[in-house]
Design an enzyme around this catalytic site. Sequence first.
Site, short mmCIF file in Angstrom:
data_model
loop_
_atom_site.label_atom_id
_atom_site.label_comp_id
_atom_site.label_asym_id
_atom_site.label_seq_id
_atom_site.Cartn_x
_atom_site.Cartn_y
_atom_site.Cartn_z
N SER A 173 -6.51 -8.29 -4.63
CA SER A 173 -6.95 -7.80 -6.04
C SER A 173 -6.96 -9.22 -6.90
O SER A 173 -6.47 -10.22 -6.31
CB SER A 173 -5.49 -7.20 -6.63
OG SER A 173 -5.64 -6.95 -8.02
N TYR B 205 3.57 -6.16 -8.75
CA TYR B 205 2.49 -5.79 -8.03
C TYR B 205 1.69 -7.03 -7.51
O TYR B 205 1.33 -7.34 -6.71
CB TYR B 205 1.53 -5.12 -9.19
CG TYR B 205 0.14 -4.73 -8.55
CD1 TYR B 205 0.07 -3.78 -7.58
CD2 TYR B 205 -1.21 -5.49 -8.97
CE1 TYR B 205 -1.29 -3.58 -6.84
CE2 TYR B 205 -2.36 -5.19 -8.58
CZ TYR B 205 -2.39 -4.15 -7.63
OH TYR B 205 -3.78 -4.07 -6.86
#
Length: 228
Positions: A137, A150
């Site tokens: 990501s 995260y």
Amino acid sequence: MELNGKVVVITGASKGLGAELSKLFAKEGAKLVIGSRNESGLKQIAEATGAVALKTNVANKKDVEALGDLAVKKFGVVDIWINNAGVRIPHRVIEENDMSRVRDMFETNVFGTMNGTRTALKHMKKQKSGAVINILSTAALTGRANLAAYSASKFALVGFTQSIRQETAPFNIKVIAVFPGGMHTNFFDEEIPTDFDKYMQPSIVAEKIIENLKLETPQDEITIKRTS
Ligand SMILES: NC(=O)c1ccc[n+]([C@@H]2O[C@H](COP(=O)([O-])OP(=O)(O)OC[C@H]3O[C@@H](n4cnc5c(N)ncnc54)[C@H](OP(=O)(O)O)[C@@H]3O)[C@@H](O)[C@H]2O)c1
């Protein structure tokens, strides 16, 4: 890399990016083996793509090994393994994160990717060929407020992916890290971002991943950001 006839395993293929990747690989003539926890979503994608599907929780090593064994039993090899399964938790400052959910997220994002990579490499090292693609990501590139847990799960995979790349180079195995920006998927069902309408369709990210793989020398790391 020619994709026609390649055996491709994709985790987290019941929806979102995994589902789009499955559809595009099927169009390229790949033989697909797909897994995720939700059997009904997975079945729909399997029917649409001709994939072989297996209920798989990537946090469970035995499930992941069974997915790899199924690919080899059905098709003899594992050419490409995509560690795509991933989860998030709501954006909060770290003291407000539910730590049991943080641990579960690490089980899927970090240990799930490790389980997938270990299984893929067991087969690929014997074959002396293959490609492992880890979906990270842009949150693995820069830390952002309210995203600490995260982001940490995806940063962990940068070191993991780079290390594996060195370990596998003598075996003719390619290890690719993909860093997508925000995608318009069910990932955000629990908490829709304010600018969600500007997020990329996952099909755009899937296309770029396939484009890269089709290059004579695919790039080791690709960042795919939305344009607006
Ligand atoms: N959406 C974004 O903005 C964005 C941006 C950058 C990176 N990413 C990453 O891209 C990947 C795909 O995300 P997405 O946006 O497509 O999300 P999504 O629509 O929520 O899809 C996630 C997929 O992962 C599966 N999954 C979740 N936990 C699993 C587990 N423990 N075992 C097996 N499968 C599991 C889900 O299926 P089941 O629930 O059926 O298991 C689903 O198929 C993730 O790694 C995510 O971190 C997303």
